[in-house]
Write a protein that holds these residues in place. Structure first.
Motif, PDB file in Angstrom:
ATOM      1  N   ILE A 180       0.876  -1.177   0.000  1.00  0.00           N
ATOM      2  CA  ILE A 180       0.000   0.000   0.000  1.00  0.00           C
ATOM      3  C   ILE A 180       0.910   1.223   0.000  1.00  0.00           C
ATOM      4  O   ILE A 180       1.716   1.407   0.911  1.00  0.00           O
ATOM      5  CB  ILE A 180      -0.915   0.053   1.237  1.00  0.00           C
ATOM      6  N   ALA A 181       0.789   2.044  -1.019  1.00  0.00           N
ATOM      7  CA  ALA A 181       1.606   3.257  -1.098  1.00  0.00           C
ATOM      8  C   ALA A 181       1.163   4.269  -0.038  1.00  0.00           C
ATOM      9  O   ALA A 181       0.002   4.275   0.373  1.00  0.00           O
ATOM     10  CB  ALA A 181       1.485   3.876  -2.490  1.00  0.00           C
ATOM     11  N   ASP A 182       2.082   5.109   0.387  1.00  0.00           N
ATOM     12  CA  ASP A 182       1.736   6.188   1.313  1.00  0.00           C
ATOM     13  C   ASP A 182       0.667   7.075   0.691  1.00  0.00           C
ATOM     14  O   ASP A 182       0.656   7.297  -0.519  1.00  0.00           O
ATOM     15  CB  ASP A 182       2.973   7.034   1.640  1.00  0.00           C
ATOM     16  N   ASN A 183      -0.229   7.563   1.514  1.00  0.00           N
ATOM     17  CA  ASN A 183      -1.307   8.478   1.103  1.00  0.00           C
ATOM     18  C   ASN A 183      -2.335   7.862   0.165  1.00  0.00           C
ATOM     19  O   ASN A 183      -3.105   8.580  -0.469  1.00  0.00           O
ATOM     20  CB  ASN A 183      -0.736   9.752   0.476  1.00  0.00           C
ATOM     21  N   THR A 184      -2.361   6.560   0.059  1.00  0.00           N
ATOM     22  CA  THR A 184      -3.315   5.890  -0.829  1.00  0.00           C
ATOM     23  C   THR A 184      -4.756   6.270  -0.527  1.00  0.00           C
ATOM     24  O   THR A 184      -5.557   6.484  -1.432  1.00  0.00           O
ATOM     25  CB  THR A 184      -3.156   4.355  -0.730  1.00  0.00           C
ATOM     26  N   PHE A 185      -5.098   6.369   0.743  1.00  0.00           N
ATOM     27  CA  PHE A 185      -6.484   6.616   1.124  1.00  0.00           C
ATOM     28  C   PHE A 185      -6.789   8.094   1.374  1.00  0.00           C
ATOM     29  O   PHE A 185      -7.927   8.439   1.678  1.00  0.00           O
ATOM     30  CB  PHE A 185      -6.828   5.788   2.373  1.00  0.00           C
ATOM     31  N   ALA A 186      -5.805   8.977   1.238  1.00  0.00           N
ATOM     32  CA  ALA A 186      -5.981  10.407   1.512  1.00  0.00           C
ATOM     33  C   ALA A 186      -7.142  11.051   0.740  1.00  0.00           C
ATOM     34  O   ALA A 186      -7.847  11.891   1.296  1.00  0.00           O
ATOM     35  CB  ALA A 186      -4.681  11.161   1.263  1.00  0.00           C
ATOM     36  N   GLN A 216       0.493   5.416   5.293  1.00  0.00           N
ATOM     37  CA  GLN A 216      -0.431   4.819   4.334  1.00  0.00           C
ATOM     38  C   GLN A 216      -1.869   5.269   4.585  1.00  0.00           C
ATOM     39  O   GLN A 216      -2.699   5.227   3.690  1.00  0.00           O
ATOM     40  CB  GLN A 216      -0.355   3.292   4.409  1.00  0.00           C
ATOM     41  N   PHE A 217      -2.144   5.709   5.794  1.00  0.00           N
ATOM     42  CA  PHE A 217      -3.503   6.097   6.182  1.00  0.00           C
ATOM     43  C   PHE A 217      -3.627   7.599   6.429  1.00  0.00           C
ATOM     44  O   PHE A 217      -4.594   8.053   7.035  1.00  0.00           O
ATOM     45  CB  PHE A 217      -3.924   5.309   7.427  1.00  0.00           C
ATOM     46  N   ALA A 218      -2.678   8.367   5.953  1.00  0.00           N
ATOM     47  CA  ALA A 218      -2.684   9.817   6.139  1.00  0.00           C
ATOM     48  C   ALA A 218      -3.959  10.437   5.580  1.00  0.00           C
ATOM     49  O   ALA A 218      -4.443  10.038   4.520  1.00  0.00           O
ATOM     50  CB  ALA A 218      -1.465  10.429   5.459  1.00  0.00           C
ATOM     51  N   GLY A 219      -4.510  11.385   6.291  1.00  0.00           N
ATOM     52  CA  GLY A 219      -5.677  12.124   5.837  1.00  0.00           C
ATOM     53  C   GLY A 219      -7.019  11.511   6.179  1.00  0.00           C
ATOM     54  O   GLY A 219      -8.054  12.086   5.859  1.00  0.00           O
TER      55      GLY A 219
END
Length: 85
Positions: free
Chosen positions: A35-41, A63-66
């Protein structure tokens, strides 16, 4: 949005850019190992995220930033570790 059993192996940062209204995302029972960083932002309204029964060895906060509205993160059936950095 239900994406279970789709044999997905990786999630990149551009996958969810055009669906900000999604409140629940079901990704369990795939083959996800990355899972790339910021995927779910982009999913600013996401309250429930299920990643159970995938192949992730580790997950990180980046990966869960934002995900300010996330209430539940389901990691059932996974043997992974969580990194806060």
């Amino acid at each position: 949005l239900d994406l279970t059993f789709n044999q997905m192996t990786a999630l990149d940062a551009t996958m969810f850019t055009n669906i900000p209204g999604v409140t629940s995302l079901y990704l369990q029972y795939n083959l996800i190992d990355t899972i790339a960083d910021n995927t779910f932002a982009p999913l600013t309204n996401l309250a429930y995220l299920s990643l159970g029964y995938n192949n992730l060895a580790s997950i990180s906060a980046a990966q869960f930033a934002g995900l300010k509205n996330l209430v539940k993160l389901d990691l059932s059936g996974m043997k992974c570790f969580f990194t806060l950095i």
